[in-house]
Design an enzyme around this catalytic site. Structure first.
Site, PDB file in Angstrom:
ATOM      1  N   ASN A   1      12.186  19.161 -13.481  1.00 39.27           N
ATOM      2  CA  ASN A   1      13.196  19.088 -14.541  1.00 39.27           C
ATOM      3  C   ASN A   1      12.591  18.369 -15.762  1.00 39.27           C
ATOM      4  O   ASN A   1      12.309  17.173 -15.703  1.00 39.27           O
ATOM      5  CB  ASN A   1      14.420  18.338 -13.986  1.00 39.27           C
ATOM      6  CG  ASN A   1      15.531  18.170 -15.001  1.00 39.27           C
ATOM      7  OD1 ASN A   1      15.279  18.012 -16.184  1.00 39.27           O
ATOM      8  ND2 ASN A   1      16.752  18.191 -14.525  1.00 39.27           N
TER       9      ASN A   1
ATOM     10  N   GLU B   1      12.406  22.404  -0.888  1.00 38.06           N
ATOM     11  CA  GLU B   1      13.783  22.642  -0.430  1.00 38.06           C
ATOM     12  C   GLU B   1      14.486  21.301  -0.258  1.00 38.06           C
ATOM     13  O   GLU B   1      14.014  20.454   0.503  1.00 38.06           O
ATOM     14  CB  GLU B   1      13.791  23.367   0.923  1.00 38.06           C
ATOM     15  CG  GLU B   1      13.383  24.825   0.858  1.00 38.06           C
ATOM     16  CD  GLU B   1      14.335  25.687   0.029  1.00 38.06           C
ATOM     17  OE1 GLU B   1      15.541  25.387  -0.021  1.00 38.06           O
ATOM     18  OE2 GLU B   1      13.834  26.661  -0.577  1.00 38.06           O
TER      19      GLU B   1
ATOM     20  N   ASP C   1      16.603  11.840  -7.141  1.00 38.84           N
ATOM     21  CA  ASP C   1      17.670  12.777  -6.828  1.00 38.84           C
ATOM     22  C   ASP C   1      18.939  12.170  -7.385  1.00 38.84           C
ATOM     23  O   ASP C   1      19.267  11.012  -7.106  1.00 38.84           O
ATOM     24  CB  ASP C   1      17.793  13.067  -5.334  1.00 38.84           C
ATOM     25  CG  ASP C   1      18.506  14.404  -5.131  1.00 38.84           C
ATOM     26  OD1 ASP C   1      17.951  15.438  -5.545  1.00 38.84           O
ATOM     27  OD2 ASP C   1      19.635  14.423  -4.594  1.00 38.84           O
TER      28      ASP C   1
HETATM   29  P1  ITT Z   1      14.195  18.106  -9.511  1.00 38.27           P
HETATM   30  O1  ITT Z   1      14.838  18.222  -8.153  1.00 38.27           O
HETATM   31  O2  ITT Z   1      12.981  19.005  -9.659  1.00 38.27           O
HETATM   32  O3  ITT Z   1      13.909  16.691  -9.903  1.00 38.27           O
HETATM   33  P2  ITT Z   1      16.819  18.953 -10.464  1.00 38.27           P
HETATM   34  O4  ITT Z   1      17.399  19.156 -11.824  1.00 38.27           O
HETATM   35  O5  ITT Z   1      17.041  20.060  -9.455  1.00 38.27           O
HETATM   36  O6  ITT Z   1      15.245  18.651 -10.634  1.00 38.27           O
HETATM   37  P3  ITT Z   1      18.445  17.203  -8.832  1.00 38.27           P
HETATM   38  O7  ITT Z   1      18.363  18.074  -7.627  1.00 38.27           O
HETATM   39  O8  ITT Z   1      18.326  15.719  -8.663  1.00 38.27           O
HETATM   40  O9  ITT Z   1      17.336  17.592  -9.897  1.00 38.27           O
HETATM   41  O10 ITT Z   1      19.804  17.559  -9.591  1.00 38.27           O
HETATM   42  C1  ITT Z   1      20.267  16.677 -10.559  1.00 38.27           C
HETATM   43  C2  ITT Z   1      21.319  17.374 -11.402  1.00 38.27           C
HETATM   44  O11 ITT Z   1      22.347  16.409 -11.707  1.00 38.27           O
HETATM   45  C3  ITT Z   1      20.741  17.805 -12.734  1.00 38.27           C
HETATM   46  O12 ITT Z   1      20.226  19.122 -12.693  1.00 38.27           O
HETATM   47  C4  ITT Z   1      21.957  17.669 -13.662  1.00 38.27           C
HETATM   48  O13 ITT Z   1      22.783  18.784 -13.519  1.00 38.27           O
HETATM   49  C5  ITT Z   1      22.672  16.446 -13.067  1.00 38.27           C
HETATM   50  N1  ITT Z   1      22.177  15.214 -13.714  1.00 38.27           N
HETATM   51  C6  ITT Z   1      21.407  14.240 -13.139  1.00 38.27           C
HETATM   52  N2  ITT Z   1      21.097  13.284 -14.030  1.00 38.27           N
HETATM   53  C7  ITT Z   1      21.660  13.654 -15.191  1.00 38.27           C
HETATM   54  C8  ITT Z   1      21.679  13.096 -16.490  1.00 38.27           C
HETATM   55  O14 ITT Z   1      21.005  11.994 -16.786  1.00 38.27           O
HETATM   56  N3  ITT Z   1      22.371  13.727 -17.427  1.00 38.27           N
HETATM   57  C9  ITT Z   1      23.032  14.875 -17.158  1.00 38.27           C
HETATM   58  N4  ITT Z   1      23.044  15.483 -15.981  1.00 38.27           N
HETATM   59  C10 ITT Z   1      22.369  14.882 -14.984  1.00 38.27           C
END
Ligand code: ITT
Length: 201
Positions: free
Chosen positions: A9, A37, A66
Site C-alpha cells: 500500500n 494471504e 495491519d
Molecule cells: P498491505 O496489507 O499490503 O499493508 P492493505 O491496504 O491491504 O496493504 P490492510 O490489510 O492493513 O492493508 O488494510 C488496511 C485498510 O484499512 C486500508 O486499505 C484502508 O482501507 C484502511 N485504513 C488503514 N489505515 C488507514 C488510514 O490511515 N487512513 C485511511 N484508511 C485506512
C-alpha cells in the site's frame, strides 16, 4: 537501523517513511511485490503473518502494519476486512472507480440516516526478524462524516473526522495526521520498544 516496510500500500509506505525516518530508522520498500494471504482473524495476527513473510523472502528485518476502521454501529466491521469491505456480501457489494471509493460508498450507504456515527482507526505493527517479533498498537477515535471531504491520505480518510476536529483526516496536513493517527502512535511506540532491544535485531 534499516527496516523493510512489508506493505504493498503506497499510502502506508509514505507514512512509515515520514514517521520513522525522523526517529533515526531508515525504511526501504520491497523491490518486488509479494502476495501475502491475510489468513489471520485479528489485526495482530495478520501483521505478524505479513512481517514474517517479508523477512523470509527478503532477509531484511521487516515491519508490517495491519490496520482498519471499526465503526461502532456495525462493529467489528469493516475491521480486518477494511481494504475489501466493498466485496463483502454482508451489507451488499458495492462498485466504484477504485476499491477506496467503493468502500466509502458502501460505508456511507450502510450508515445513511443513522445518528450513531462513532468509529475508530486501529493499527497493529509488527517488526520481525530471525524468529523474533516485536509489536505495538495505536488507535484514534472519531466519527464518520455524511459525505467525503479532502484529498490527503488514503483509504477512509475522506470520511473520518478525528475527535476534537471538524476536518476529515484527508483535510489534515500529513504532519497533523501523523501526530494523531493510529499508525503514528503504533510506530512511535514500536520505535520506543526497539530502542530497548535493538541488539536482538
Ligand atoms: P498491505 O496489507 O499490503 O499493508 P492493505 O491496504 O491491504 O496493504 P490492510 O490489510 O492493513 O492493508 O488494510 C488496511 C485498510 O484499512 C486500508 O486499505 C484502508 O482501507 C484502511 N485504513 C488503514 N489505515 C488507514 C488510514 O490511515 N487512513 C485511511 N484508511 C485506512
Amino acid at each position: 537501523m534499516k527496516l523493510l516496510v512489508a506493505t504493498s500500500n503506497p499510502g502506508k509506505l509514505e507514512e512509515f517513511r515520514r514517521i520513522l525516518e525522523p526517529l533515526g530508522i531508515s525504511v526501504v520498500p520491497p523491490h518486488k511485490k509479494l502476495k501475502v494471504e491475510e489468513t489471520g482473524s485479528s489485526f495482530l495476527e495478520n501483521a505478524y503473518i505479513k512481517a514474517k513473510a517479508y523477512w523470509e523472502e527478503f532477509g531484511i528485518p521487516s515491519v508490517a502494519d495491519d490496520s482498519g476502521l471499526i465503526v461502532d454501529a456495525i462493529a467489528p466491521y469493516p475491521g480486518v476486512y477494511s481494504s475489501r469491505f466493498h466485496e463483502l456480501e454482508l451489507f451488499g457489494k458495492e462498485e466504484g472507480k477504485s476499491p477506496d471509493e467503493a468502500n466509502i460508498k458502501k460505508l456511507l450507504r450502510v450508515l445513511r440516516g443513522k445518528r450513531e456515527r462513532g468509529a475508530r482507526f486501529v493499527a497493529f505493527v509488527v517488526l520481525y526478524a530471525n524468529g523474533k517479533g516485536l509489536w505495538a498498537e495505536g488507535e484514534v477515535r472519531g466519527r464518520i462524516a455524511e459525505s467525503p471531504r479532502g484529498s490527503g491520505g488514503f483509504g477512509y480518510d475522506p470520511v473520518f473526522i478525528p475527535e476534537g476536529e471538524t476536518r476529515t483526516m484527508a483535510e489534515l496536513s500529513p504532519e497533523e495526521k501523523d501526530r494523531i493517527s493510529h499508525r503514528g502512535k503504533a510506530l512511535r511506540a514500536l520505535a520506543r520498544i526497539l530502542e530497548r532491544c535493538e541488539e536482538a535485531f
